[in-house]
Motif scaffolding. Structure first.
Motif, PDB file in Angstrom:
ATOM      1  N   GLU A 225       0.832  -1.206   0.000  1.00 46.61           N
ATOM      2  CA  GLU A 225       0.000   0.000   0.000  1.00 46.61           C
ATOM      3  C   GLU A 225       0.868   1.257   0.000  1.00 46.61           C
ATOM      4  OE1 GLU A 225      -3.785  -1.978   2.392  1.00 46.61           O
ATOM      5  OE2 GLU A 225      -2.223  -0.930   3.510  1.00 46.61           O
ATOM      6  N   LEU A 226       1.984   1.218   0.712  1.00 52.07           N
ATOM      7  CA  LEU A 226       2.887   2.360   0.740  1.00 52.07           C
ATOM      8  C   LEU A 226       3.449   2.637  -0.652  1.00 52.07           C
ATOM      9  CD1 LEU A 226       4.321   4.580   2.312  1.00 52.07           C
ATOM     10  CD2 LEU A 226       6.077   2.892   2.942  1.00 52.07           C
ATOM     11  N   ASP A 227       3.800   1.598  -1.383  1.00 51.38           N
ATOM     12  CA  ASP A 227       4.275   1.786  -2.762  1.00 51.38           C
ATOM     13  C   ASP A 227       3.196   2.442  -3.621  1.00 51.38           C
ATOM     14  OD1 ASP A 227       6.748   0.667  -2.182  1.00 51.38           O
ATOM     15  OD2 ASP A 227       6.198  -1.333  -2.929  1.00 51.38           O
ATOM     16  N   ARG A 228       1.953   1.972  -3.483  1.00 56.87           N
ATOM     17  CA  ARG A 228       0.856   2.562  -4.257  1.00 56.87           C
ATOM     18  C   ARG A 228       0.605   4.010  -3.829  1.00 56.87           C
ATOM     19  NH1 ARG A 228      -1.354  -2.904  -3.625  1.00 56.87           N
ATOM     20  NH2 ARG A 228      -2.652  -2.213  -1.882  1.00 56.87           N
ATOM     21  N   LEU A 229       0.745   4.286  -2.518  1.00 60.21           N
ATOM     22  CA  LEU A 229       0.575   5.649  -2.022  1.00 60.21           C
ATOM     23  C   LEU A 229       1.622   6.581  -2.629  1.00 60.21           C
ATOM     24  CD1 LEU A 229      -0.728   7.725  -0.107  1.00 60.21           C
ATOM     25  CD2 LEU A 229       0.860   6.917   1.659  1.00 60.21           C
ATOM     26  N   LYS A 230       2.856   6.147  -2.655  1.00 56.00           N
ATOM     27  CA  LYS A 230       3.927   6.975  -3.231  1.00 56.00           C
ATOM     28  C   LYS A 230       3.644   7.271  -4.699  1.00 56.00           C
ATOM     29  CE  LYS A 230       7.542   5.602   0.001  1.00 56.00           C
ATOM     30  NZ  LYS A 230       8.776   4.832   0.199  1.00 56.00           N
ATOM     31  N   ASN A 231       3.133   6.289  -5.422  1.00 54.10           N
ATOM     32  CA  ASN A 231       2.768   6.519  -6.830  1.00 54.10           C
ATOM     33  C   ASN A 231       1.608   7.508  -6.940  1.00 54.10           C
ATOM     34  OD1 ASN A 231       4.721   4.867  -8.016  1.00 54.10           O
ATOM     35  ND2 ASN A 231       3.439   3.051  -7.803  1.00 54.10           N
ATOM     36  N   LEU A 232       0.623   7.379  -6.074  1.00 60.02           N
ATOM     37  CA  LEU A 232      -0.526   8.285  -6.093  1.00 60.02           C
ATOM     38  C   LEU A 232      -0.104   9.723  -5.801  1.00 60.02           C
ATOM     39  CD1 LEU A 232      -3.600   8.802  -6.242  1.00 60.02           C
ATOM     40  CD2 LEU A 232      -3.690   8.251  -3.796  1.00 60.02           C
ATOM     41  N   LEU A 233       0.833   9.907  -4.904  1.00 58.04           N
ATOM     42  CA  LEU A 233       1.271  11.250  -4.529  1.00 58.04           C
ATOM     43  C   LEU A 233       1.847  12.033  -5.718  1.00 58.04           C
ATOM     44  CD1 LEU A 233       2.725  10.543  -0.997  1.00 58.04           C
ATOM     45  CD2 LEU A 233       0.804  12.048  -1.549  1.00 58.04           C
ATOM     46  N   ARG A 234       2.284  11.344  -6.743  1.00 58.68           N
ATOM     47  CA  ARG A 234       2.774  12.031  -7.953  1.00 58.68           C
ATOM     48  C   ARG A 234       1.665  12.838  -8.618  1.00 58.68           C
ATOM     49  NH1 ARG A 234       5.684   6.645  -9.552  1.00 58.68           N
ATOM     50  NH2 ARG A 234       7.600   6.908  -8.354  1.00 58.68           N
ATOM     51  N   GLU A 235       0.414  12.407  -8.430  1.00 59.07           N
ATOM     52  CA  GLU A 235      -0.732  13.112  -9.013  1.00 59.07           C
ATOM     53  C   GLU A 235      -1.194  14.282  -8.134  1.00 59.07           C
ATOM     54  OE1 GLU A 235      -3.931  10.400 -10.000  1.00 59.07           O
ATOM     55  OE2 GLU A 235      -2.461   8.805 -10.369  1.00 59.07           O
ATOM     56  N   PHE A 236      -0.650  14.382  -6.930  1.00 60.99           N
ATOM     57  CA  PHE A 236      -1.055  15.407  -5.970  1.00 60.99           C
ATOM     58  C   PHE A 236       0.187  16.139  -5.465  1.00 60.99           C
ATOM     59  CE2 PHE A 236      -4.504  12.401  -6.057  1.00 60.99           C
ATOM     60  CZ  PHE A 236      -5.650  13.161  -5.868  1.00 60.99           C
ATOM     61  N   PRO A 237       0.744  17.044  -6.267  1.00 55.34           N
ATOM     62  CA  PRO A 237       2.008  17.686  -5.887  1.00 55.34           C
ATOM     63  C   PRO A 237       1.943  18.521  -4.604  1.00 55.34           C
ATOM     64  CG  PRO A 237       1.149  18.600  -7.955  1.00 55.34           C
ATOM     65  CD  PRO A 237       0.275  17.457  -7.574  1.00 55.34           C
ATOM     66  N   ALA A 238       0.765  18.939  -4.170  1.00 57.60           N
ATOM     67  CA  ALA A 238       0.646  19.721  -2.932  1.00 57.60           C
ATOM     68  C   ALA A 238       0.690  18.830  -1.689  1.00 57.60           C
ATOM     69  CB  ALA A 238      -0.650  20.532  -2.942  1.00 57.60           C
TER      70      ALA A 238
ATOM     71  N   PHE B 189      -8.168  13.425  -2.811  1.00 53.59           N
ATOM     72  CA  PHE B 189      -7.045  12.576  -2.424  1.00 53.59           C
ATOM     73  C   PHE B 189      -7.510  11.393  -1.573  1.00 53.59           C
ATOM     74  CE2 PHE B 189      -3.654  11.260   0.420  1.00 53.59           C
ATOM     75  CZ  PHE B 189      -2.656  10.950  -0.500  1.00 53.59           C
ATOM     76  N   VAL B 190      -8.386  11.658  -0.618  1.00 55.81           N
ATOM     77  CA  VAL B 190      -8.897  10.586   0.242  1.00 55.81           C
ATOM     78  C   VAL B 190      -9.611   9.535  -0.616  1.00 55.81           C
ATOM     79  CG1 VAL B 190     -10.564  10.011   2.058  1.00 55.81           C
ATOM     80  CG2 VAL B 190      -9.013  11.967   2.348  1.00 55.81           C
ATOM     81  N   GLU B 191     -10.457   9.979  -1.528  1.00 60.32           N
ATOM     82  CA  GLU B 191     -11.183   9.047  -2.407  1.00 60.32           C
ATOM     83  C   GLU B 191     -10.209   8.228  -3.253  1.00 60.32           C
ATOM     84  OE1 GLU B 191     -14.077   6.902  -4.407  1.00 60.32           O
ATOM     85  OE2 GLU B 191     -14.254   8.031  -2.551  1.00 60.32           O
ATOM     86  N   GLN B 192      -9.232   8.889  -3.845  1.00 62.34           N
ATOM     87  CA  GLN B 192      -8.246   8.171  -4.658  1.00 62.34           C
ATOM     88  C   GLN B 192      -7.423   7.203  -3.810  1.00 62.34           C
ATOM     89  OE1 GLN B 192      -7.667   7.937  -7.988  1.00 62.34           O
ATOM     90  NE2 GLN B 192      -9.633   8.981  -8.077  1.00 62.34           N
ATOM     91  N   SER B 193      -7.141   7.579  -2.577  1.00 66.98           N
ATOM     92  CA  SER B 193      -6.400   6.686  -1.683  1.00 66.98           C
ATOM     93  C   SER B 193      -7.184   5.410  -1.417  1.00 66.98           C
ATOM     94  CB  SER B 193      -6.085   7.386  -0.358  1.00 66.98           C
ATOM     95  OG  SER B 193      -5.215   8.456  -0.564  1.00 66.98           O
ATOM     96  N   LEU B 194      -8.476   5.560  -1.170  1.00 71.02           N
ATOM     97  CA  LEU B 194      -9.306   4.381  -0.929  1.00 71.02           C
ATOM     98  C   LEU B 194      -9.308   3.464  -2.144  1.00 71.02           C
ATOM     99  CD1 LEU B 194     -12.299   6.041   0.926  1.00 71.02           C
ATOM    100  CD2 LEU B 194     -10.490   4.627   1.933  1.00 71.02           C
TER     101      LEU B 194
END
Length: 156
Positions: A90-103, A134-139
């Protein structure tokens, strides 16, 4: 706040925005969002074709129960920071998701020896709508929750 759960993407985002707004108005330390869904392991779906498929099931019951009884995903927000727990995957997926949310930036990773996984603190210097996205995308992305997941505002 008059409702505390939502089960569609649009309604979940609105619930997150409402929970954060209520949290800020009340001056509470944080608000907590909890995902809830029915988990059915793939190998257990459907009926067995024969009694032989259930052989050895007793030995696996305790392992299967541990998987099913895992704590559901949760996300806390407070003081411009998101707090959540992740497995390594999940942490790997989170790090990838954060690329879409630069803030949004990881501020702290903590992996206590007695815990399986990592607690992640993310600075979220964005408006409430972007935090809800971000919360929705994280889920969906990080925790791979089904589309029918219900999110509960359990603490505001």
């Amino acid at each position: 706040m008059s409702r505390f759960s939502a089960d569609t993407p649009k309604e979940r985002r609105k619930l997150v925005m409402d929970a954060i707004t209520a949290h800020r108005e009340r001056g509470s330390p944080f608000c907590t969002l909890l995902a809830e869904y029915d988990f059915e392991p793939a190998e257990m779906e459907g009926e067995p074709e024969s009694d032989d498929e259930w052989e050895g099931e007793d030995e696996r019951d305790s392992e299967d129960d541990a998987e099913v009884e895992e704590a559901p995903p949760w996300i806390q927000f407070g003081d411009q920071t998101l707090n959540l727990d992740c497995t390594d995957e999940e942490l790997d997926r989170l790090k990838n998701l954060l690329r879409e949310f630069p803030a949004f930036k990881i501020e702290q990773l903590e992996s206590p020896e007695e815990a399986e996984g990592t607690n992640v603190r993310i600075s979220a210097k964005a408006d409430v709508n972007r935090i809800a996205q971000f919360v929705e995308q994280s889920l969906q992305t990080v925790y791979e929750c089904p589309k029918s997941t219900t999110v509960w505002a359990v603490e505001v």
